[in-house]
Design a protein around this motif. Structure first.
Motif, PDB file in Angstrom:
ATOM      1  N   TYR A 171      38.489 -24.979-116.115  1.00 49.36           N
ATOM      2  CA  TYR A 171      37.791 -26.261-115.560  1.00 49.36           C
ATOM      3  C   TYR A 171      36.713 -25.981-114.534  1.00 49.36           C
ATOM      4  CZ  TYR A 171      37.550 -30.719-113.504  1.00 49.36           C
ATOM      5  OH  TYR A 171      36.862 -31.751-112.967  1.00 49.36           O
ATOM      6  N   LEU A 172      37.018 -24.867-113.593  1.00 49.63           N
ATOM      7  CA  LEU A 172      36.138 -24.201-112.745  1.00 49.63           C
ATOM      8  C   LEU A 172      34.859 -23.986-113.312  1.00 49.63           C
ATOM      9  CD1 LEU A 172      38.183 -22.235-110.269  1.00 49.63           C
ATOM     10  CD2 LEU A 172      37.212 -24.646-110.036  1.00 49.63           C
ATOM     11  N   GLU A 173      34.840 -23.450-114.744  1.00 49.80           N
ATOM     12  CA  GLU A 173      33.851 -22.725-115.626  1.00 49.80           C
ATOM     13  C   GLU A 173      33.001 -24.239-116.014  1.00 49.80           C
ATOM     14  OE1 GLU A 173      35.406 -18.842-117.574  1.00 49.80           O
ATOM     15  OE2 GLU A 173      35.638 -20.848-118.505  1.00 49.80           O
ATOM     16  N   ARG A 174      33.702 -25.148-116.174  1.00 50.67           N
ATOM     17  CA  ARG A 174      33.096 -26.735-116.692  1.00 50.67           C
ATOM     18  C   ARG A 174      32.079 -26.860-115.457  1.00 50.67           C
ATOM     19  NH1 ARG A 174      37.381 -28.066-119.539  1.00 50.67           N
ATOM     20  NH2 ARG A 174      38.230 -29.681-118.308  1.00 50.67           N
ATOM     21  N   LEU A 175      32.926 -27.081-114.324  1.00 49.35           N
ATOM     22  CA  LEU A 175      32.079 -27.345-112.939  1.00 49.35           C
ATOM     23  C   LEU A 175      30.981 -26.577-112.960  1.00 49.35           C
ATOM     24  CD1 LEU A 175      33.070 -29.488-110.559  1.00 49.35           C
ATOM     25  CD2 LEU A 175      33.592 -27.260-109.397  1.00 49.35           C
ATOM     26  N   ARG A 176      31.144 -25.495-113.086  1.00 51.77           N
ATOM     27  CA  ARG A 176      29.831 -24.349-112.742  1.00 51.77           C
ATOM     28  C   ARG A 176      28.895 -24.854-113.978  1.00 51.77           C
ATOM     29  NH1 ARG A 176      31.587 -18.799-114.973  1.00 51.77           N
ATOM     30  NH2 ARG A 176      31.164 -19.830-116.919  1.00 51.77           N
ATOM     31  N   ASP A 177      29.058 -25.128-115.141  1.00 53.18           N
ATOM     32  CA  ASP A 177      28.296 -25.090-116.211  1.00 53.18           C
ATOM     33  C   ASP A 177      27.660 -26.584-116.433  1.00 53.18           C
ATOM     34  OD1 ASP A 177      28.697 -22.584-116.541  1.00 53.18           O
ATOM     35  OD2 ASP A 177      29.985 -22.771-118.148  1.00 53.18           O
ATOM     36  N   GLN A 178      28.496 -27.631-115.978  1.00 52.25           N
ATOM     37  CA  GLN A 178      28.085 -28.905-116.579  1.00 52.25           C
ATOM     38  C   GLN A 178      27.623 -29.508-115.244  1.00 52.25           C
ATOM     39  OE1 GLN A 178      31.557 -30.699-118.558  1.00 52.25           O
ATOM     40  NE2 GLN A 178      31.423 -28.893-120.012  1.00 52.25           N
ATOM     41  N   ILE A 179      28.240 -29.376-113.854  1.00 59.82           N
ATOM     42  CA  ILE A 179      27.751 -30.265-112.962  1.00 59.82           C
ATOM     43  C   ILE A 179      26.878 -29.094-112.014  1.00 59.82           C
ATOM     44  CG2 ILE A 179      28.682 -31.417-110.935  1.00 59.82           C
ATOM     45  CD1 ILE A 179      30.877 -32.334-112.451  1.00 59.82           C
ATOM     46  N   GLY A 180      27.140 -27.883-112.502  1.00 61.03           N
ATOM     47  CA  GLY A 180      26.275 -27.047-111.869  1.00 61.03           C
ATOM     48  C   GLY A 180      26.357 -27.000-110.042  1.00 61.03           C
ATOM     49  N   THR A 181      27.616 -27.048-109.748  1.00 59.57           N
ATOM     50  CA  THR A 181      27.840 -26.980-108.247  1.00 59.57           C
ATOM     51  C   THR A 181      27.986 -25.584-107.924  1.00 59.57           C
ATOM     52  OG1 THR A 181      29.214 -28.828-108.580  1.00 59.57           O
ATOM     53  CG2 THR A 181      29.307 -27.839-106.508  1.00 59.57           C
ATOM     54  N   PRO A 182      27.100 -25.191-107.033  1.00 57.77           N
ATOM     55  CA  PRO A 182      27.229 -23.694-106.661  1.00 57.77           C
ATOM     56  C   PRO A 182      28.678 -23.641-105.770  1.00 57.77           C
ATOM     57  CG  PRO A 182      25.445 -25.003-105.462  1.00 57.77           C
ATOM     58  CD  PRO A 182      26.241 -25.919-106.205  1.00 57.77           C
ATOM     59  N   ILE A 183      29.205 -22.434-106.268  1.00 60.00           N
ATOM     60  CA  ILE A 183      30.671 -22.092-105.675  1.00 60.00           C
ATOM     61  C   ILE A 183      30.644 -20.809-104.818  1.00 60.00           C
ATOM     62  CG2 ILE A 183      33.119 -21.516-106.210  1.00 60.00           C
ATOM     63  CD1 ILE A 183      32.471 -23.297-108.597  1.00 60.00           C
ATOM     64  N   LEU A 184      31.230 -20.697-103.878  1.00 56.01           N
ATOM     65  CA  LEU A 184      31.404 -19.354-103.066  1.00 56.01           C
ATOM     66  C   LEU A 184      32.783 -19.199-103.360  1.00 56.01           C
ATOM     67  CD1 LEU A 184      30.224 -17.007-101.783  1.00 56.01           C
ATOM     68  CD2 LEU A 184      30.262 -18.380 -99.416  1.00 56.01           C
ATOM     69  N   TYR A 185      33.356 -18.120-103.834  1.00 54.64           N
ATOM     70  CA  TYR A 185      34.762 -18.107-104.147  1.00 54.64           C
ATOM     71  C   TYR A 185      35.068 -16.684-103.798  1.00 54.64           C
ATOM     72  CZ  TYR A 185      38.413 -17.963-107.919  1.00 54.64           C
ATOM     73  OH  TYR A 185      39.402 -18.360-108.452  1.00 54.64           O
ATOM     74  N   VAL A 186      36.267 -16.774-102.845  1.00 53.70           N
ATOM     75  CA  VAL A 186      36.872 -15.624-102.347  1.00 53.70           C
ATOM     76  C   VAL A 186      37.994 -15.413-103.059  1.00 53.70           C
ATOM     77  CG1 VAL A 186      38.107 -14.682-100.356  1.00 53.70           C
ATOM     78  CG2 VAL A 186      36.118 -16.298 -99.749  1.00 53.70           C
ATOM     79  N   SER A 187      38.223 -13.888-103.506  1.00 57.91           N
ATOM     80  CA  SER A 187      39.087 -13.642-104.440  1.00 57.91           C
ATOM     81  C   SER A 187      39.469 -12.230-104.149  1.00 57.91           C
ATOM     82  CB  SER A 187      39.032 -14.021-105.998  1.00 57.91           C
ATOM     83  OG  SER A 187      39.967 -13.410-106.507  1.00 57.91           O
ATOM     84  N   HIS A 188      40.699 -11.730-104.166  1.00 57.15           N
ATOM     85  CA  HIS A 188      40.978 -10.301-104.463  1.00 57.15           C
ATOM     86  C   HIS A 188      41.075  -9.883-105.770  1.00 57.15           C
ATOM     87  CE1 HIS A 188      41.396  -9.843-100.173  1.00 57.15           C
ATOM     88  NE2 HIS A 188      42.447 -10.585-100.054  1.00 57.15           N
ATOM     89  N   ASN A 189      40.964 -10.629-106.690  1.00 52.10           N
ATOM     90  CA  ASN A 189      41.286 -10.629-108.016  1.00 52.10           C
ATOM     91  C   ASN A 189      39.957 -10.511-108.980  1.00 52.10           C
ATOM     92  OD1 ASN A 189      41.952 -11.070-110.704  1.00 52.10           O
ATOM     93  ND2 ASN A 189      43.742 -12.181-110.174  1.00 52.10           N
ATOM     94  N   MET A 190      39.606  -9.341-109.393  1.00 50.34           N
ATOM     95  CA  MET A 190      38.438  -8.927-110.156  1.00 50.34           C
ATOM     96  C   MET A 190      38.229  -9.841-111.406  1.00 50.34           C
ATOM     97  SD  MET A 190      35.474  -8.196-109.628  1.00 50.34           S
ATOM     98  CE  MET A 190      35.254  -6.914-108.141  1.00 50.34           C
TER      99      MET A 190
END
Ligand SMILES: Nc1ncnc2c1ncn2[C@@H]1O[C@H](COP(=O)(O)OP(=O)(O)OP(=O)(O)O)[C@@H](O)[C@H]1O
Ligand SMILES: Nc1ncnc2c1ncn2[C@@H]1O[C@H](COP(=O)(O)OP(=O)(O)OP(=O)(O)O)[C@@H](O)[C@H]1O
Ligand code: MOO
Ligand SMILES: [Mg+2]
Ligand SMILES: [Mg+2]
Lengths: 365, 222, 226, 226, 365
Positions: A171-190
């Protein structure tokens, strides 16, 4: 898109970002606990009034010496590390809270998001009765419903099991690709990071130490220590060329085919595949009689030390960079040196589904 | 001995001075507690340790007497005064009809004898109906004075005792035939029947020295 | 036994209701400001807010009388502007009652707002909620119990108090004679039977109202951090 | 100008302090119980708790006077047990003031305890803290602001109230004549100069105390869920 | 040690455990978000008064129809999923809160724990100013300081980066081994689980579906779907026999030596090593010229389907069970069948440090 040049100081900790620019797409913010990730997110949203400096979104200055755009006017969606669902509202009304205030803005509908995050069964519940992971999902949904111009996510999937993650990531991928919303994503999980991000920003003790395209940074032996030895590994792109009868999918890289478990994507699509340095075996000659199907001819481009017992070998396979982490002993036994031709053996199934995703640089530009 | 005297609020200042004189003369002490007459009555009924009472009326002591306390006797007679600080000294009561008098303070006729007296005087002067809308009430004569003194009410019927000399504007002692006599009675209470100070103080109230003080505070004498 | 005049009861309810509503309108923003300000004036204003309680009501009433009287600057100004005196008017009663009950509104609200904390408000900011929006949709519902306390204390206190009201209002039947004064008068005039009846009416009515409020509050809790 | 007799001031402080302390001892457990109970009696007791406010103080005082009088069952029982009457005694004042100020103690505390929620108490349980321990080390400090409100409201209200006290206490100098009554008396007996002085003393003293309390509260905040 | 036979029902969710017994040592509780893990922990601690049934700790009955031991008398330490540090106390006083109430009980001292979790720099801070991971560390420290008879940990390391985890895990291992405190450990991270746990309990929709020794369950192809394909993989034990000059450590398994990056443990100690099924390559003949150093002769004991494109192969290498996940195509190409001898090739560095730990079954029994 977003430029940040800011300084904020607590007792014993200082966050300072000099001329940091966040590109569009997904930028992963990776760093140790206490390195300042959450603080950076708060500064960008305008929640840290004490921060001094300049934050600008394109031409729009959000903060400088004379001006301060309040957080609610920045159009940022924020998934807090501690979810912060409103305790006095049901899940449905938490979602509606965001939805109502973003009426008319482009983006997914309430129903879409409820579906995507499987929030249906939780709608009537009070947040206090939700499990940890259920709370995370609601918080993600609520942030998405603000239809943000930019999304800040602070370890949004940390409380979720692998299966749930696998449901939400697309779903986040679709958001990234279709809507193009920039995301700043904090994660400890590579694994999450490489799947989602096209940019990577490494932060240490309040300073941005590395920042750049994900594939370049991951294949950069110099960044490997900052990532941790288990996480180093290149990302290559390949074209999905066939779904084979035995359930494997065939992907064409620059040099050789790769066979991976079935990938549910249209033929011809470009896919990003992460190959952990530690999952690559090197051989001087093309081996036979192995269960590994994926053998890529490559040339050693660089060898750097990686701890006492291991070396990090950077290989060039066509245009792709691959990292392999091998023991010193093996390196010696194989006589590895820059310029040498060799074979990189990758177990097909060692490429986790979370490491595969459509290449948005190709589809979205 | 020491006696505890329950004194109606309007007489409190006078009573304090009287107590001082009494102590100087006899060596007995009299402590003063004040309150409205109704409240004092309720407290006495509930067993308050009061030895004597100086009431603001005659009815309450009579009631107490009937309930088995001592014998009631008058100690002062209240004088009702109409006061309008901003009116010329030579006005008449008809000035109450003047538009510049927007509020007229009286004590609550149900609670205070001065209030009943004011109402009676107004009625007899045939002013009452004309000024009903202007009437505001204090719960006792002290509050009524405050209403006028603060300027909130332009005129009011107060106790002459409250004015204590420093008069500005129009002040008229209402003629005694316009209202029933405000007889203030004192009574020895059951609690004080063996208290020499209490008995002594009641006797002292009738002395010339005491009558001088009472008169100076603006009361007529019984 | 005949029922005593109930006019004062309605007047009282009107006074208590209006006072409480205005106090809410005034007190909630003040409490909100106090709960969040970092101003050095905060303790000063907190102390001032509690001060009306310290004076005996009649005495406070006396000073308000002086302040409201047309002879005073403030009272005179009021007459000039509105054409009416503040003393002996319902408006004056409301203002006096508001002042006297101010602490009961502000303090519980402030403490409830402080308990809400910054986190949910930050969350609301990031959901595009502006300051007013956040106040009404997050701070107020999360401080619900504080509102209940503040409203109950302010309302009942206005019902019961009469010292201030008496002084400023002048006890004019139908205009400023509230029920508390009526009961008081019955006690003072040793008319205990009527006092009992009025007090019983007031008690039963108030008890029923309070019971309803608290029962509803229990039945419809607004979430809350369990 | 001579200073008026300050005896009533000390008596008042003593009364307010003792009342507040006893009210705290009684009110905090009650508020705690109310905040946590699932009993169906809860709204009933909440409503009862607010009820003393509804009656005019003098009237409440009147009923307490009747209740406390040695002629009544309760008052008579008290005399039998303690040898003293409740009416016109300092003890009686304390009990009456406690009853009248009860809502100011219980309601803010209850609302503060409710805001604490279950989570920190569960955490304390898992750190081996028993019920009393949890109450004193978690609930009370986390409800600190509620305590401040409750104490300030109760204390100042006891300072300022006189209706109940006047009725039950009988205004006996040195014994039950508190400062609010003294000021009231000065106003009622048209002794305004003394009233002003006493009121000023009370106001300045209270303001200084409140200012100190709020300043300290600000300087030493106890964490709080920011 | 702990037997739980309990039922608790919410609207739409029921947790029911029939004759569940928790052994000593570390039991990992693994299950999807919302499957009832936190609820089970709460039931055991006595925080869910609505739970009906029986909970007993050895002979001590904590809860049955007639009796209920209140939570604070059970001697349980609880690391909550949401940390629950006291906001009104500094970190130091949060720790002291636990410490004071556990005076005289055996266990680590305050200083030990502050050291082990690196809490020193945080002692004077208010919990509200800590980063997410810092809060987790404090919560762990506080729970340990209650010197519990049993420790319940609800995703305690989820907010921590790999490096921090690597610092804290050894401390939990020492607790497990030296003090012998039984731990029930909820985690979505199989690496942590396999490193710490000797028992595994899988929970799904409120029911315990599998429960048993970790190594048996991990090597059980039947449990693999519940664990998720990425997580399946056997745990084998080996003896540390040598630290070699090039930085590798040599471990002796039942059949062949394994070479791993330096392990900081005494020679002769027993080590647990997790080998993910997806990291094992199978070959019919011992390969040469490969960078992989670890080649274990083994016999195929079982082959089961694992999705469309892959099979799960269970191998027996001496007494150890190994799982290998290979594509159907490779399996066919190699002609794998039960009883066939083959070679399992494991890249040395593919065994992550988090997957290696002292074998407490050996040292602690
Ligand atoms: N209000 C504050 N006062 C003092 N120090 C603070 C405050 N807020 C944050 N810090 C410190 O600043 C540092 C950065 O905190 P931040 O929350 O940004 O870390 P993080 O990278 O998000 O860590 P994590 O992964 O653990 O969430 C931490 O050391 C933290 O203790
Ligand atoms: N008080 C409650 N009322 C209703 N449902 C509840 C309540 N508490 C928990 N649940 C439900 O019970 C289920 C189990 O919750 P639990 O918190 O035990 O899950 P979990 O396994 O810990 O999940 P996670 O990994 O997301 O923390 C969830 O579906 C949750 O929504
Ligand atoms: O002295 Mo009175 O009884 O208040 O008029
Ligand atoms: Mg953080
Ligand atoms: Mg959980």
């Amino acid at each position: 898109m977003l430029s940040i040049d800011i300084k904020i100081e607590y007792q014993g900790f200082m966050l300072q970002t000099c001329q940091t620019v966040l590109a569009s797409g997904v930028t992963a913010l990776f760093g140790r606990s206490g390195s300042g990730k959450s603080t950076l997110l708060r500064v960008i949203s305008g929640l840290e009034a004490r921060a001094k400096g300049r934050v600008a979104w394109g031409d729009e200055v959000w903060q400088d010496d004379s001006h301060f755009t309040p957080p609610h006017k920045r159009g940022i969606g924020f998934v807090f590390q501690d979810t912060r669902l409103f305790p006095h509202l049901t899940v449905a009304r938490n979602l509606a809270y965001a939805d109502k205030r973003a009426r008319g803005l482009p983006g997914a509908s309430l129903d879409d998001i409820v579906d995507a995050l499987d929030l249906g069964p939780l709608m009537a519940r009070n947040p206090a009765t939700l499990s940890g992971g259920e709370q995370s999902r609601c918080a993600i949904g609520r942030a998405l419903l603000t239809r943000p111009r930019m999304l800040l996510m602070d370890e949004p999937l940390a409380a979720l099991d692998a299966t749930r993650k696998a449901e939400i990531l697309p779903y986040l991928e679709r958001l990234r690709d279709q809507i193009g919303t920039p995301i700043l994503y904090v994660s400890h999980n590579m694994a999450e990071v490489t799947r989602l991000a096209n940019h990577l920003m490494l932060i240490d003790a309040g300073r941005i130490t590395h920042s750049g395209p994900l594939s370049a940074l991951l294949a950069d032996p110099a960044a490997a220590p900052a990532l941790g030895p288990q996480e180093a590994g290149a990302v290559i792109t390949a074209t999905l060329t066939a779904h084979e009868a035995d359930g494997l999918s065939r992907l064409q890289t620059a040099t050789a085919p790769l066979f991976l478990p079935h990938i549910d994507a249209p033929l011809g699509s470009r896919q990003r595949i992460r190959i952990l340095a530690q999952d690559v075996i090197l051989a001087r000659e093309a081996p036979t009689g192995l269960s590994a199907l994926n053998i890529l001819p490559a040339v050693v481009s660089q060898i750097s030390s990686d701890g006492d017992a291991a070396v990090m070998v950077q290989l060039r396979a066509g245009n792709d960079l691959i990292l392999a982490r091998v023991t010193r002993r093996s390196a010696a036994a194989l006589g590895l040196c820059a310029g040498m031709a060799c074979f990189a053996i990758v177990k097909s199934v060692s490429v986790a589904p979370a490491h595969i995703g459509p290449d948005h640089n190709a589809t979205h530009q | 001995d020491t006696a505890l005297a329950a004194v109606a609020a309007n007489f409190a200042s006078a009573a304090t001075e009287l107590a001082t004189g009494f102590t100087a003369q006899t060596g007995h002490e009299v402590q003063i507690t004040t309150g409205s007459t109704g409240k004092l009555y309720a407290q006495i009924t509930a067993g308050a340790p009061f030895d004597l009472m100086l009431s603001a009326d005659a009815a309450t002591p009579a009631r107490l007497q009937a309930e088995g306390h001592g014998t009631a006797a008058p100690y002062a007679i209240g004088v009702l005064t109409l006061w309008a600080p901003d009116m010329p000294k030579d006005s008449t009561p008809r000035a109450l009809l003047d538009a510049s008098i927007r509020h007229i303070a009286i004590a609550n006729p149900d609670l205070a004898p001065y209030g009943a007296a004011a109402k009676s005087a107004l009625t007899k002067m045939r002013l009452f109906d004309a000024i009903t809308d202007k009437i505001v009430m204090g719960q006792n004569i002290g509050q009524t004075f405050a209403l006028v003194q603060s300027g909130a009410a332009e005129a009011g019927f107060i106790a002459r005792s409250a004015l204590a000399g420093n008069v500005t504007g129009y002040a008229w002692d209402v003629s005694p035939d316009l209202y029933p006599t405000i007889r203030q009675d004192a009574i020895l209470l059951a609690h004080g029947k063996d208290n020499a100070a209490a008995q002594g103080f009641l006797e002292y109230l009738a002395s010339d020295a005491a009558r001088d003080v009472i008169a100076r505070y603006g009361y007529d004498l019984p | 036994m005949t029922l005593p005049d109930l006019g004062p009861l309605w007047l009282t309810l009107k006074l208590a209701a209006i006072t409480t509503v205005f106090l809410l309108i005034l007190g909630a923003p003040l409490a909100w400001w106090l709960a969040r300000t970092r101003s050095r004036l905060k303790p000063l204003i907190e102390a001032l807010t509690a001060l009306p309680l310290v004076l005996p009501p009649t005495v406070l009433g006396f000073y308000l009388l002086v302040l409201f009287s047309p002879n005073s600057t403030f009272g005179g100004f009021w007459v000039q502007v509105t054409g009416e005196t503040l003393t002996f008017s319902f408006t004056g009663l409301v203002i006096a009652s508001m002042l006297y009950s101010l602490p009961f509104m502000v303090q519980p609200l402030q403490s409830a707002f402080e308990a809400v904390g910054r986190a949910p408000l930050e969350a609301a900011m990031m959901l595009r909620a502006g300051p007013l929006d956040r106040f009404f949709t997050v701070a107020v519902p999360m401080a619900k119990r504080g509102f209940l306390t503040a409203l109950v204390l302010s309302f009942t206190h206005t019902l019961g108090e009469f010292g201030v009201v008496l002084m400023v209002g002048g006890n004019i039947p139908g205009k400023t004679k509230v029920i508390s004064i009526a009961i008081y008068e019955h006690v003072e005039t040793i008319n205990y039977a009527d006092a009992h009846v009025l007090a019983a009416i007031l008690l039963v009515f108030s008890f029923a109202t309070l019971l309803m409020v608290y029962t509803l509050n229990r039945r419809f809790p607004s979430g809350g951090n369990t």
